[in-house]
Design a protein around this motif. Structure first.
Motif, short mmCIF file in Angstrom:
data_model
loop_
_atom_site.label_atom_id
_atom_site.label_comp_id
_atom_site.label_asym_id
_atom_site.label_seq_id
_atom_site.Cartn_x
_atom_site.Cartn_y
_atom_site.Cartn_z
N PRO A 1 0.82 -1.21 0.00
CA PRO A 1 0.00 0.00 0.00
C PRO A 1 0.85 1.26 0.00
N PRO B 1 -5.30 4.45 -1.32
CA PRO B 1 -6.56 4.23 -0.60
C PRO B 1 -7.76 4.10 -1.53
N ASP B 2 -7.73 4.79 -2.67
CA ASP B 2 -8.84 4.68 -3.62
C ASP B 2 -8.90 3.29 -4.25
N HIS C 1 -5.22 3.43 4.88
CA HIS C 1 -6.38 3.56 3.98
C HIS C 1 -7.70 3.62 4.76
N THR D 1 -7.90 0.51 -2.74
CA THR D 1 -8.47 -0.35 -1.70
C THR D 1 -9.98 -0.18 -1.61
N GLU D 2 -10.43 1.07 -1.59
CA GLU D 2 -11.87 1.35 -1.48
C GLU D 2 -12.64 0.73 -2.65
N CYS E 1 -7.05 -1.11 5.17
CA CYS E 1 -5.89 -1.92 4.76
C CYS E 1 -4.98 -2.08 5.97
#
Length: 502
Positions: A394, A413-414, A443, A416-417, A447
């Motif tokens: 990440p 983070p996007d 995240h 993961t989302e 995460c």
């Protein structure tokens, strides 16, 4: 080579040639300041504080971007933190600035070896030998790398012409158990609670399991794993506890400490170990045979995910291959490879938590079903779903980026989302990276990294950690712990002689 041009502001258009003019464009004060910062970085490096060293080398480079040794030193620090992609870039940059900077060839060779690119590494060793033909160390490294390249070519030729499993070549019926062997024994060829208890105690006292029983465990584990999907679904009942552990890396005595702190695995105390069971730590054989025995004893309550170190290249460089040959046989190395090839790549807990060793993907459309369909019975490829499950990390910023490791991707983070939304998941758990507390939450809590090898390689001073959840609310709880003493066998004791470059 082309002449080096400078703009009116002193900046350079061509860094392929010597950096002499650019260096001269810097004031003496700036160059002195850069050297002082570099000296601070060197101090941190000597104290094995590699991330701090990288920060100060970076500051030195920002002050004077034309100094090849700055990049070479930072490359070395990146190697120590397993950022092989960044190490490769820095070594190449150093050579762009100064083709005669010998250390940069070593750094680049080291990075390529860590990535399994031994032919490219060999070219750099060859370049050093040509410049320093009387250097015995350079010649030795060239010869060692050349030997690995020849061995890999031979293995490839053998594997393409001989698909027979090691299992078919073993004659276990006639494998004699010596009269003086007093260690644990399988009962009717089966792993029992008594066997596991005695096995852990045997390994704790630095004794060996008989090779016949080790082979039987490996054969049975391969058979079991080969029947599983690439992604395994786990159901944790509402009021039941479930434990997830990260990298163990051959630190057997720290593995025992996990069981001391959290209880031995059982039907009522299930575990998932999330890859990198072996390499670096010099008790990798003890770790993997213990974990495989627990898998056979509790197949529905003990789970294992493959890590990037469950592969031939990593095992050759980082010690597991040498350890198995020292404690058992080269034939057993091949059987371990067959077992590793079948270990699942990911798990999904209660349809809400995905657990994998590395991380997410460059393709935003990847689903759990796509993972289930991956043909994992192979060595990890250099791209695609399998590669990224094992190697990715990440990052803080959105999007994806080339991996600092040189394999896999870095995901924001996007990413993961989006993955959680596409697959109706709550969060992911992964491992693969040393963390000071043994874990890290990123995240927006979606995460989570868990790393279970404290004081990694006896140098990193990090804590280890494991995660426990309850089947009802799936809220993660974190337990951190310090390293425990182990026998006086140093990490990397069985590693390739080329590892001294790292």
């Amino acid at each position: 080579m082309a002449a080096l041009e400078q703009n009116s502001d002193g900046s350079c258009n061509d860094l392929v040639n010597s950096n002499k003019n650019c260096t001269n464009s810097l004031s003496e004060e700036i160059r002195k300041q850069a050297d002082e910062v570099k000296d601070k970085a060197n101090t941190y490096f000597k104290n094995e504080q590699y991330n701090e060293a990288i920060n100060f080398y970076t500051q030195a480079i920002e002050l004077n971007p034309y100094n090849a040794p700055y990049y070479g030193n930072r490359s070395f620090a990146y190697l120590r933190t397993e950022c092989f992609g960044y190490a490769l870039e820095d070594a190449s940059k150093a050579l762009d600035l100064d083709r005669n900077y010998i250390k940069a060839y070593y750094r680049r060779a080291s990075a390529n070896m860590a990535l399994g690119k031994f032919k490219l590494a060999l070219k750099d060793f060859e370049a050093v030998v040509k410049v320093k033909p009387n250097d015995k160390d350079a010649r030795a490294k060239y010869n060692e790398c050349a030997k690995i390249v020849r061995m890999m070519a031979f293995q490839k030729a053998i594997s393409s012409s001989d698909s027979e499993s090691v299992v078919e070549k073993l004659d276990l019926e006639n494998m004699v158990i010596e009269d003086d062997y007093n260690g644990p024994a399988l009962e009717n060829n089966k792993v029992t609670e008594k066997f596991v208890t005695e096995l852990l105690d045997t390994f704790k006292n630095q004794k060996k399991l008989h090779r016949k029983f080790a082979y039987q465990i490996l054969i049975q584990a391969k058979e079991y794993f080969s029947k599983q999907l690439t992604l395994v679904d786990i159901d944790v009942p509402k009021d039941s506890k479930f434990t997830i552990c990260g990298d163990i890396h051959g630190q057997f005595y720290d593995l025992l400490n996990i069981f001391e702190l959290n209880g031995l695995p059982s039907k009522d105390n299930p575990y998932l170990f999330n890859g990198d069971f072996v390499d670096r730590g010099s008790f990798s054989v003890e770790c993997i045979l213990s974990l495989l025995s627990l898998k056979l004893l509790y197949p529905q309550h003990f789970y294992m995910s493959r890590g990037n170190h469950e592969s031939i290249t990593m095992n050759q460089m980082y010690g597991f291959d040498g350890e198995v040959k020292s404690k058992y046989t080269s034939q057993m190395c091949d059987l371990f490879t067959e077992v590793f090839n079948w270990i699942p790549l990911a798990h999904c807990i209660n349809k809400k938590i995905m657990v994998c060793h590395g991380g997410l993907f460059s393709d935003p459309a990847v689903t759990l079903d796509d993972i289930r369909k991956v043909d994992r019975n192979r060595q990890p490829p250099e791209s695609g779903i399998m590669c990224e499950l094992l190697w990715s990390d990440p990052q803080i910023v959105p999007g994806t980026a080339p991996s600092k490791r040189g394999v896999g991707v870095q995901f924001g983070p996007d990413v993961t989302e989006n993955f959680l939304k596409v697959n109706n998941l709550d969060y992911i758990i992964r491992s693969h990276e040393v963390k000071d507390a043994g874990y890290e939450i990123m995240h927006n809590g979606k995460c989570i990294t868990v790393f279970s090898a404290p004081n990694y390689c006896d140098t990193m001073k990090n804590k280890g950690a494991f995660i426990t959840i309850k089947g009802g609310d799936l809220t993660p709880k974190y337990t951190s712990y310090e390293a425990v003493p182990h026998p006086n066998v140093k990490p990397m004791a069985y590693a390739s002689s080329l590892f001294g470059l790292f």
